[in-house]
Structure formats: structure tokens, C-alpha cells
Design an enzyme around this catalytic site. Structure first.
Site, short mmCIF file in Angstrom:
data_model
loop_
_atom_site.label_atom_id
_atom_site.label_comp_id
_atom_site.label_asym_id
_atom_site.label_seq_id
_atom_site.Cartn_x
_atom_site.Cartn_y
_atom_site.Cartn_z
N ASN A 161 0.84 -1.21 0.00
CA ASN A 161 0.00 0.00 0.00
C ASN A 161 0.87 1.25 0.00
O ASN A 161 1.78 1.33 -0.85
CB ASN A 161 -1.13 -0.04 1.04
CG ASN A 161 -0.74 -0.28 2.47
OD1 ASN A 161 -0.20 -1.32 2.80
ND2 ASN A 161 -1.03 0.68 3.33
N ASP A 162 0.59 2.21 0.84
CA ASP A 162 1.14 3.57 0.70
C ASP A 162 2.62 3.67 0.30
O ASP A 162 3.47 3.03 0.93
CB ASP A 162 1.03 4.34 2.03
CG ASP A 162 -0.33 4.23 2.68
OD1 ASP A 162 -1.19 3.49 2.20
OD2 ASP A 162 -0.51 4.91 3.70
#
Ligand SMILES: *[C@@H]1O[C@H](CO)[C@@H](O)[C@H](O)[C@H]1NC(C)=O
Ligand SMILES: *[C@@H]1O[C@H](CO)[C@@H](O)[C@H](O)[C@H]1NC(C)=O
Ligand SMILES: *[C@@H]1O[C@H](CO)[C@@H](O)[C@H](O)[C@H]1NC(C)=O
Ligand SMILES: *[C@H]1O[C@@H](CO)[C@H](O)[C@@H](O)[C@@H]1NC(C)=O
Length: 593
Positions: A70-71
Site C-alpha cells: 500500500n502507501d
């Protein structure tokens, strides 16, 4: 310990950490309407991928060989090397067991994997190491600030980490000094909404500033902290900014843009030719919005014509979240990284053995109008282009499609300018339509609904007989004395398969008709579109990057050599392809393998 003033001793023990970050699911049924709920699959978190499915994996987007990402975290340029850290589950294809994975690059396209940079271990991050940012301090010393989770209730503090060996060109090892955490919440802050510190900027008074996301009841907040030495941080009396009704703010990003040119600016730059941007990721809706404004006396004020809430401007109207920008001094530009999640189910992700990609980094500049940003893929991506095909002055009558042959349409870059003779046939904009819900309008007025001026555009990841395709197109409406240009990237027909055993069955896939309006002057009667197409990614830039939309799609037929690219027009006004350039895109030589 003094960090910001040199003479720092990094000679601290190196330990191995294991980190995590949470993924939230929208839950609008809670009492305050903006509560997010955790999407945690405890039993699946450590289910290692046995087989990695190649189908739908990207060719030139950033993707580790397997498992969940993710991020993007802490992007930076340091001594000739770009660093990208990102939230990663080394043990499975769903969120969990998160570490700060680390890759390095000299050109933002070829990436080499190095050791994980940060993992939980200490009391100040034992339950997780969530997102954060890098700052290169004077004396050329990088430091990472990240959110640590200190208990099983998700209480959050802010920590720092520094490279173990500044002479290592890849900064492989990172140390979390014992004077962590640097920042703990005070009683005015709910510690479960207190995360994602930004890159720091230096004020004229010699004090550093950072902002951290959070919320108070339904109000989104960007807390401001100051420090003289980067170690002792004090919360400012006033937040940098807040906005009612927006819910929890994640991954704030705050930076200056130049009003007098296209060069990017270092995060600390202020002055008369500078505007500031505040972007936040909305936990409750899973999209981001930004405003342009002014920054004075440590308060950010959006310009009066900015919409400071859910209807605000977005970097991207599709699968794009938790983005972060950084200043690249080697090319004087500001670069934006965003994460695209999958649009399929958790079950499918486990079968694939992977989930999530980082999008192609984008250069960010201020539009000459001063009213929005422009985004454009970094120029380095053009080095992957090959087999150029061109088309010009090609008329598209109503109902016509033309195939763009000679490239690998599944993995391509296409840049096209359409023109039209008149705006007279623009359909009327019904005043009852929601001006802020472009996606709903695109759902009603898709490519198959014949129009006046538009729909026209391209059909990406199309099967030969158009059983499936993802159209990216414009549709122009006449709205009293002005025009509204709708741009769509419509995943609703992206897969012909209804076979439950395939990756792309019709039942549980998320196939939104993503859309945004394009604030563009139509005097020249032209509209341009660029799309980066990559097997399961369609990343599109309308009108030179004024409106951007990313879709994740899973074609059943339009795979590899069976994918086609078309231009089309389904409006009664004839449009012309003024010019079209398209390329096959090579795989980078090095991509995290
Ligand atoms: C630091 O990195 C340099 C360059 O890679 C290497 O030569 C040196 O041995 C490293 N120092 C330590 C203490 O590991
Ligand atoms: C923080 O917010 C959570 C979620 O709304 C809530 O359950 C908790 O009680 C709050 N904590 C405090 C100290 O207010
Ligand atoms: C154009 O419109 C016709 C009629 O509705 C439809 O059958 C066709 O699929 C449309 N073309 C595209 C590319 O959507
Ligand atoms: C990406 O996945 C889709 C489908 O599951 C969700 O609807 C989105 O909310 C999600 N986006 C983010 C940023 O998590």
C-alpha cells in the site's frame, strides 16, 4: 541528541523490525457518518503466495514480485539515488505484517530491491510502523519520520529513523534511536487518529515544521508541530488547517508550488511567487482532495474559490490513494507518487498472490490559471517507448472506431489530440445533475450512450470484437453560458468474463465508471488525452494533466497480444484525430526482481 545541527552520531545498534499499517473500509452507517472500519483479515495475513499469477501483473509499473503493498512512504532523492519505501506485507497478499520495504533507482523506472528499512520491535512501534516521510536535513542527512503503534488499541506516536551508514549509496540499514518516540499525542488529540507525518519544512525562524493527520469528531485536522532540533517537537496552538465534515485525514501532504514557472520547489520555499498545496487522504471515502492556498503565520488558508471538502479537486478520480510528493533537486521538479489498490476481491488477491501497484510518478506543476495543478508522467517513462505508430487528420464519424495497430496494446503509451469543428452539438447539461458527481453522470452517459459532442476517445484493453474494453473518453455538455467537459474511464465493460473461476468474474468485481470534469478552454476546439496502459492499469491524463483518472481492470480476453487499442466516436458531431502517437512500452531492465 541533536539531529538538525550536525555532529550526529548514528552509531546505534541495528535491529530488525516488523511493521504494519491499517487499511480501512468505508462504513457510512455509523452515528457520525464518517467513521472508517478496519479491513483486517487476521487469518489471511500470513498466507504466503504459493503461485504468483502472471496474468494482469503490470509490465512497467512498480510492483514487488508478490504479496500486498500500500502507501508509498518517504520518497526522496539522495546523492544521485531515488528512494522509494512502501508499506508491504512480506507474508501475504492481504494487508498485515507491514514493513517499510525499500527500493532504489537512478531513473524512477528501473528499481532494485534492498533490505526492508523499518520493522516493529521497540515499545514505540511494537504494534506497527505506519506511513511517514523523509526529510533531508542540512549537512545532507536524511531522516524518516513515521507513525508507530504502541498498543493493541492502535494508539499512535511519531518516531524517527536514520541511516546506519551515510556512505552506503543505497542507505540499506536504518536505525530507530532510543529517544523515540519524538511526538506523543496530548489530551486534545485522539491517539487513534494521529498519523502520517509529512516531510518537514524550515521556517525563517530556524524552526522545523511538520503536519500530522487526524480528526476531531467529524472535522479533519492537520496538526502542526515545530522543532528547533528535529528531536523536541511542540504542538502549535493552531492546527495548520482543519475542515468540517471531512472525517479523518490520512497522509497529508503540504508543499509550495511556483506561480511563475514550472520548476518544482523545495518544501521550505515561501515567498511572493509561491502558492501552497494541502492534500489529504480521506479515510472515510478512500479518495483524496487538495486545495491551493496561502500559508502565513503557520496557518494554511485555501483560496476563496477552492472547495475545501469532499467535492474538492482530486489528483486522480480513480484508484489512487495515500499519495506523497517530494522535491527532486536533480531536475528541479516536484514528483507525486500514488498507490493504486486492486479492484478485485481479497479472495482473488490471494489467488493472484499479489495486490497493489505504485503508479508512474508524476511531475506536479501549477496550471497557468492558478486554479489547479497539472500532472504529467515523469519524462523518464518515455525511455521505455518503442515501435512508435502515428496517425493524423483521421476523421471519426458517429459510430466509427479505428484500430491503432502496430503496438502491444496491453502495454502501451498513447497520446492523442482530438479536434472538432463546432461546439453546437454539445448536449444540454441538466441542471438537476449533481455537478460534483461526475462518476454518476459517467455511469448514465457512458460510451454506449450516443451523444452530440462526444463520447469520443480511446478504447483501451479491448478485445478484438469489443466484448470487453475500458473506454477513456470525453463528453461535452453545454451548461448555460459555459461548457462542461466530462472525462470518463469506465471499467463497467472491462471484462467479458462471468466465469467465477477466472480472476475477473462479473459478480464481485469493482468496476466503477470513474470520471471527473475537465476545466479546459474549448476555444481551440481541441481536447487531448494520454493514457499509460499496463495490463491491468489504465492511467489517463486529460487536457495535459488537468484531470487524471486511474482504473484497475482485469480483462478476460484482452490479455497480452490479444489486447487491442481503438479510437472511437459515438457523438453526432464529427471529430478528427489531429494527431495520435502510440508506443509499445518495454519492461524496465530492473524491476524489483
Ligand atoms: C558504509 O558503507 C560503505 C560504502 O558501501 C562501506 O565501504 C563501509 O564499509 C560501510 N561502513 C560500515 C561501518 O558498514
Ligand atoms: C477515539 O476515537 C475512537 C473512535 O471513534 C473512540 O472509540 C475512542 O473512544 C476515542 N478516544 C478518546 C480518548 O476519545
Ligand atoms: C456506441 O454506441 C452504440 C449504440 O449505443 C453502441 O452499440 C456501441 O457499443 C458504442 N460504442 C462504444 C465504443 O461504446
Ligand atoms: C480499493 O478497492 C476498492 C474495491 O475493493 C474499494 O472500493 C476502494 O475503497 C479501495 N480503495 C482504497 C484506497 O483502499
Amino acid at each position: 541528541m541533536e539531529l538538525a545541527k550536525g555532529g550526529v552520531r548514528w552509531a546505534l545498534p541495528v535491529v530488525v523490525y516488523v511493521c504494519c499499517c491499517l487499511v480501512f473500509l468505508l462504513n457510512l452507517n455509523s452515528s457520525n457518518g464518517v467513521e472508517a472500519s478496519h479491513n483486517v483479515f487476521m487469518h489471511l495475513q500470513s498466507l504466503s503466495a504459493v503461485n504468483v499469477r502472471k496474468e494482469h501483473r503490470t509490465g512497467y509499473h512498480f510492483q514487488p514480485t508478490k504479496h500486498w503493498i500500500n502507501d508509498p512512504n518517504g520518497p526522496m532523492y539522495f546523492n544521485g539515488v531515488y528512494h522509494l519505501f512502501y508499506q508491504y506485507n512480506p507474508k501475504g497478499a492481504v494487508w498485515g505484517n507491514i514493513v517499510w520495504a525499500h527500493s532504489v533507482s537512478k531513473d524512477l523506472i528501473n528499481w532494485e530491491k534492498v533490505e526492508h528499512a523499518i520493522y516493529p520491535s521497540k515499545p514505540f512501534d511494537k504494534y506497527g510502523c505506519w506511513s511517514g516521510s523523509a526529510t533531508v536535513l542540512p549537512g545532507n542527512k536524511p531522516v524518516i519520520l513515521y507513525t508507530g503503534i504502541v498498543d493493541d488499541k492502535n494508539s499512535q506516536v511519531q518516531n524517527y529513523a536514520v541511516p546506519a551508514n551515510l556512505s552506503d549509496p543505497y542507505l540499506r540499514e536504518w536505525i530507530k534511536p532510543d529517544n523515540n518516540p519524538l511526538i506523543v499525542s496530548d489530551p486534545s488529540i485522539n491517539a487513534t487518529f494521529f498519523r502520517d507525518p509529512t516531510t518537514a519544512w524550515l521556517g525563517k525562524d530556524g524552526h522545523w515544521r511538520i503536519t500530522i493527520g487526524g480528526r476531531r469528531n467529524r472535522r479533519g485536522i492537520s496538526y502542526l508541530y515545530r522543532s528547533r532540533d528535529f528531536v523536541h517537537w511542540v504542538k502549535a496552538k493552531h492546527a495548520l488547517h482543519t475542515s468540517a465534515g471531512t472525517g479523518n485525514w490520512e497522509c497529508p501532504d503540504f508543499f509550495p508550488v511556483s506561480v511563475s514557472g514550472t520548476n518544482g520547489l523545495d518544501t521550505s520555499v515561501v515567498g511572493p511567487n509561491v502558492k501552497h498545496v494541502l492534500k489529504v487522504s480521506l479515510d472515510a471515502t478512500r479518495f483524496e482532495y487538495y486545495t491551493l492556498g496561502s500559508y502565513e503565520k503557520d496557518r494554511y488558508t485555501p483560496d476563496p474559490d477552492m472547495i475545501d471538502g469532499w467535492n474538492g479537486l482530486r489528483y486522480d478520480y480513480g484508484n489512487f490513494y495515500a499519495s506523497k510528493s517530494f522535491f527532486d533537486p536533480s531536475k528541479n521538479r516536484r514528483i507525486l507518487w500514488g498507490w493504486a489498490n486492486e479492484s478485485d476481491s481479497t479472495d482473488k488477491d490471494i489467488k493472484k498472490g499479489w495486490a497493489g501497484v505504485q503508479l508512474i510518478p508524476r511531475t506536479l506543476t501549477l496550471d497557468p490559471s492558478g486554479k489547479q495543478l497539472l500532472q504529467w508522467p515523469v519524462e523518464e517513462v518515455e525511455n521505455l517507448r518503442k515501435n512508435k505508430v502515428e496517425l493524423s487528420n483521421k476523421i471519426l464519424n458517429k459510430g466509427e472506431t479505428v484500430e491503432i495497430k502496430g503496438i502491444t496494446a496491453a502495454q502501451s503509451d498513447v497520446d492523442v489530440t482530438f479536434s472538432f469543428g463546432s461546439l453546437d452539438k454539445a448536449e444540454p447539461f441538466d441542471p438537476s445533475w449533481d455537478r460534483y458527481d461526475a462518476q454518476k453522470l459517467c455511469g448514465q452517459k457512458g460510451s454506449t450512450v450516443e451523444g452530440g459532442l462526444g463520447p469520443f476517445g480511446i478504447l483501451t484493453l479491448a478485445s478484438q470484437n469489443l466484448e470487453e474494453y475500458t473506454p477513456v473518453f470525453f463528453r461535452v455538455f453545454k451548461d448555460q453560458d459555459k461548457y462542461q467537459v466530462l472525462m470518463c474511464s469506465d471499467a463497467s465493460r472491462s471484462s467479458a468474463s462471468v466465469d467465477k473461476t477466472k480472476m475477473d468474474d462479473g459478480k464481485d468485481a469493482y468496476r466503477p465508471s470513474f470520471a471527473g470534469f475537465v476545466n479546459v478552454d474549448l476555444n481551440e476546439k481541441k481536447l487531448s488525452l494520454r493514457s499509460l496502459i499496463d495490463n491491468s492499469v489504465v492511467e489517463s491524463f486529460g487536457a495535459g494533466g488537468k484531470t487524471c483518472i486511474t482504473s484497475r481492470v482485469y480483462p478476460a480476453l484482452a490479455l497480452y497480444g490479444n489486447a487491442h487499442l481503438y479510437a472511437f466516436n459515438n457523438g453526432s458531431e464529427t471529430v478528427k484525430i489531429d494527431s495520435l502517437n502510440a508506443w509499445s512500452m518495454s519492461k524496465p531492465v530492473k524491476m524489483n526482481h
